[in-house]
Write an enzyme that holds these catalytic residues in place. Structure first.
Site, PDB file in Angstrom:
ATOM      1  NE  ARG A 297      55.592  41.654  16.467  1.00  0.00           N
ATOM      2  CZ  ARG A 297      54.857  41.259  17.819  1.00  0.00           C
ATOM      3  NH1 ARG A 297      53.302  40.539  18.183  1.00  0.00           N
ATOM      4  NH2 ARG A 297      55.557  41.315  19.291  1.00  0.00           N
ATOM      5  CG  HIS A 440      63.543  45.776  11.917  1.00  0.00           C
ATOM      6  ND1 HIS A 440      63.890  45.425  10.474  1.00  0.00           N
ATOM      7  CD2 HIS A 440      64.175  45.948  12.875  1.00  0.00           C
ATOM      8  CE1 HIS A 440      64.420  46.945  10.891  1.00  0.00           C
ATOM      9  NE2 HIS A 440      64.511  46.887  11.401  1.00  0.00           N
ATOM     10  CD  GLU A 441      57.733  46.610  13.810  1.00  0.00           C
ATOM     11  OE1 GLU A 441      57.852  47.012  14.450  1.00  0.00           O
ATOM     12  OE2 GLU A 441      59.186  47.065  12.895  1.00  0.00           O
ATOM     13  N   GLY A 442      59.722  42.808  17.100  1.00  0.00           N
ATOM     14  CA  GLY A 442      59.704  42.042  17.742  1.00  0.00           C
ATOM     15  C   GLY A 442      60.393  41.400  18.829  1.00  0.00           C
ATOM     16  CD  GLN A 447      56.833  38.290  17.562  1.00  0.00           C
ATOM     17  OE1 GLN A 447      56.010  38.234  17.286  1.00  0.00           O
ATOM     18  NE2 GLN A 447      57.983  39.591  17.244  1.00  0.00           N
TER      19      GLN A 447
END
Length: 598
Positions: A297, A440-442, A447
């Site tokens: 992240r 990407h990545e959450g 978040q």
């Protein structure tokens, strides 16, 4: 000016704002000084310009292809990654004791950022490999480290993370991949994984997949997930490559941007036995994987900032040289045209890019510096506090750059006008590349839920208290600088608004209502933190600007960008925080059938 790095800004950020030279006095990093760090960036910049940037347009228009069960990709990609391996960049952040260069994380993070600025689609292979190797180094058994770590650090074997599944997406509680115990401590993996970046290719000798799966009789939800190492090719006891491990490429996903990074649907165990090796303890896989996810992240935040920088640098150069129109005060049609950078609205768009990109870069570099400070901290409480602070800032470091540096890329297109939409110029590709970082990545909304639903509650709010104390210390320092007294007061007001909105949300007993505006909260929180980053930069710049022989235009530009952010951007956070504080339910209460009728 290099198209892949603003070295003057990197020096300012590292040595004037973050105080990297103090960190280099620590025994862990004593092998490096300012000159050697600059040398590292020289090497990275040369590779980025000669190998990464040179093939970016070709790779975008000739993306990887699925041919007879294998991936075909242009040869320039392997040459670029081989250059990284030859320079030791895959192992740059690892300890010397395991064969690494033991560089500070802030340096390796910015180095990867320079590669992303040049060609993020190629840089992804390296950063995924480093993240997977870090996971093995932290949680793997000694035997797993012995088999897998060195080839990954050398850039001969690459790595991935295999989390998502076709039916699960971001909801990891719903994954179905299975792991059945076998003899010799091995496990038989089965199932499918979707959206796997770097999941298959012929760029490396082997691919080391970090796979989330469930053991038989595992508890439901995320508490029943375990982590496994599953290499594309099995590895013999002496480290040589063995037979295929039956991880089949079922197809490639073709994306809006970052087209040169293979994005795969993988099948485990369909054509034969797929062997995995348990990492750490059973049912703790998600906690282990989040070690890799949090690193990723921050890397995505860095990637977002640096792709934003690429658009900013290009549009700035274009605006300086593109002649069009005349001053609004000059009505003479025969007068010479002026560069478009002389027009106020173009300056506005360039300032918006500078404020977002350099603010985001400061934030992500600050987070990387926290990792380094933790590595050298000798007091347990200090390490715990740094962990808390990093936990709190990670969702912001990932999400704010992915939102607002994407907006910077939009402004870069607009500066070029109609040309910005054509493939003759890189800015449209940069926008497409950066758009993926939002997910990407959450995804962005995930978040927000993480920040408001969990991070600000850590240890009874201690993480937030630690951050607020640091920000208020900067406010006190800035009040002594005449050029930014007003900004110091504005940031203090924003902190009070943030505290008030947080208290309102946390006091709400209905969790759905409390989190209904978590995304707005995340964005506003990010604005407050980036305002802090700008206040820190402006404080240094205002002091340095008055010294004889300094680059006064550079420092003056920092102060003006700080003014811009506080006057044009920070007020948006106050509006968002006020809405969060009302616990408004507009977005929560609308029923599905009310969007368009029955």
């Amino acid at each position: 000016m290099s198209p892949v790095a603003n070295r003057r800004d990197l020096d300012f950020l590292l040595f004037e704002v973050l105080g990297l030279e103090r960190l280099l006095l620590e025994p862990r990093f004593a092998a490096y000084d300012r000159t050697s760090i600059s040398g590292v960036f020289d090497v990275v910049q040369a590779i980025a310009e000669s190998e990464f940037l040179s093939c970016a347009p070709k790779l975008d228009t000739n993306e990887p292809r699925y041919v007879s069960g294998r991936v075909e990709i242009i040869p320039e990609v392997k040459r670029a990654l081989d250059a990284c391996a030859a320079a030791g960049l895959f192992g740059a952040g690892f300890d010397e004791s395991v064969g690494g260069l033991q560089l500070p994380t802030v340096v390796t993070s910015l180095s990867t950022g320079i590669l992303s600025c040049a060609n993020v689609a190629v840089a992804n292979y390296q950063f995924l490999t480093v993240a997977a190797a870090n996971l093995i180094q932290t949680f793997g058994s000694e035997r797993q480290k012995e088999l897998f770590l060195a080839p990954m650090m050398e850039g001969r074997w690459f790595g991935t993370m295999c989390l998502s599944e076709p039916q699960a997406g971001s909801s990891l509680a719903d994954i179905r991949a299975r792991a059945e115990p076998m003899e010799g401590g091995r496990y038989r993996l089965s199932g499918s994984k979707m959206w796997i970046s770097g999941g298959d290719h012929e760029l490396s000798e082997n691919i080391i997949h970090m796979v989330l799966a469930r053991l038989p009789n595992a508890p439901p939800g995320v508490k029943g997930i375990s982590l496994f190492v599953a290499p594309k090719h099995l590895v013999e006891a002496d480290g040589r490559l063995g037979a295929t491990n039956n991880i089949a490429l079922a197809g490639l996903n073709h994306k809006l941007g970052q087209r040169g990074t293979t994005n795969c649907l993988l099948s485990f165990g369909e054509g034969g036995e797929t062997v995995g090796y348990l990492v750490g303890e059973a049912h703790k896989g998600l906690a282990y994987m989040f070690h890799m996810m949090n690193e990723a992240r921050i890397s995505v935040g860095m990637s977002s900032a640096m792709i934003g920088l690429a658009g900013y640098l290009y549009s700035l150069d274009y605006a300086r040289t593109r002649l069009q129109g005349r001053s609004v005060k000059d009505k003479n049609p025969y007068a010479p045209q002026v560069p478009i950078i002389e027009h106020a609205d173009v300056k506005r768009m360039l300032l918006a890019q500078k404020a977002s990109v350099e603010g985001a870069l400061a934030l992500v570099a600050y987070c990387a510096m926290l990792v380094d400070q933790k590595a050298v901290a000798t007091v347990a409480q200090d390490r715990a506090d740094l962990d808390l602070l990093l936990d709190l800032l990670t969702p912001i470091a990932k999400s704010w750059p992915s939102e607002h540096c994407l907006e910077a890329n939009k402004h870069a297109i607009q500066v070029l006008g109609g040309y910005g939409y054509t493939r003759d110029y890189p800015v449209e590709r940069l926008y497409r590349d950066n758009r993926l970082n939002h997910i990407h990545e959450g995804a962005f909304g995930i978040q927000g839920l993480d920040l408001l639903g969990r991070k600000v509650r850590l240890e009874g709010g201690r993480a937030l208290d630690l951050l607020l104390a640091r920000v208020r210390a900067s406010v006190i320092e800035a009040r002594a600088v005449s050029a930014i007294i007003g900004e110091a007061s504005l940031l203090e007001d924003a902190l009070k608004a943030l505290e008030g909105a947080t208290a309102k949300a946390l006091s709400c007993e209905d969790p759905e209502r409390a989190l209904a505006n978590a995304t707005l909260y995340l964005d506003a929180f990010g604005h407050v933190v980036v305002a802090w980053m700008w206040l820190k930069q402006a404080t240094v710049a205002a002091t340095a600007e008055n010294q004889i022989g300094c680059d006064q235009d550079f420092y003056a530009g920092k102060i003006i960008a700080c003014h811009y952010f506080f006057r044009y951007e920070l007020p948006k956070a106050l509006t968002q925080l006020a809405l969060v504080g009302t616990l408004d339910t507009t977005c929560l209460s609308i029923r599905p059938e009310q969007f368009i009728g029955r």
